[in-house]
Design a protein around this motif. Structure first.
Motif: not given
Length: 176
Positions: A114-125
């Motif tokens: 939520r806070e760093v959307p540019e990292q969303a895909e990595v964090l989803r992994g």
């Protein structure tokens, strides 16, 4: 202030040389000096930013040393000092995941998304890996199966998502 900056720079030097012990000692020394400063100096934005940087580096060093509790404590201190350092959620999540505290790691990764959307895909992994570890421990955890399927769909891993949903349906045929 100069001594705090010197300790911080020295710690960064030791970190680059992969020497966490002297780096941690430098940062701890810098933190010991902070209370000795005057009240007005302790409230300066530049000093607060520097202090947040010290705690961030300290957290990373503790993580490298696999000392996750003090790492989490240091990262939480960063958020107290500077709530705008959103990347800290990722670091806290990593520490929780290393401790196999997957529910807490997922919570931090979701905040990070939520806070760093540019990292969303990595964090989803990373969230997927944590959910898989939880399901290994509790194969019949329907909530985690459903959440895992949603994460897999977000990552466009449709085959794996379908398999996860099939397992969910086997456990909950009436929930369709």
């Amino acid at each position: 202030r100069a001594f705090i900056s010197i300790d911080h720079v020295l710690a960064q030097h030791y970190e680059k040389k992969n020497q966490p012990e002297p780096a941690v000692r430098c940062l701890q020394h810098a933190l010991e000096l902070y209370p000795l400063m005057g009240e007005s100096a302790r409230k300066e934005a530049a000093l607060i930013d520097s202090l947040a940087g010290i705690y961030f580096l300290l957290g990373r060093l503790y993580s490298k040393k696999r000392e996750y509790d003090p790492a989490i404590e240091a990262f939480r201190k960063v958020l107290e000092l500077d709530p705008n350092r959103k990347s800290v959620f990722i670091e806290i999540g990593e520490a929780f995941a290393a401790k196999e505290m997957h529910v807490e790691a997922i919570e931090m990764y979701e905040k990070g998304m939520r806070e760093v959307p540019e990292q969303a895909e990595v964090l989803r992994g990373k969230t997927v890996e944590c959910r898989k570890n939880l399901i290994k421990r509790e194969p019949d955890n329907k909530a985690q199966l459903r959440a895992l399927a949603a994460n897999l769909m977000d990552l466009r891993l449709f085959g794996e998502a379908i398999g996860t949903l099939q397992r969910y349906c086997e456990l909950s045929p009436n929930d369709l």
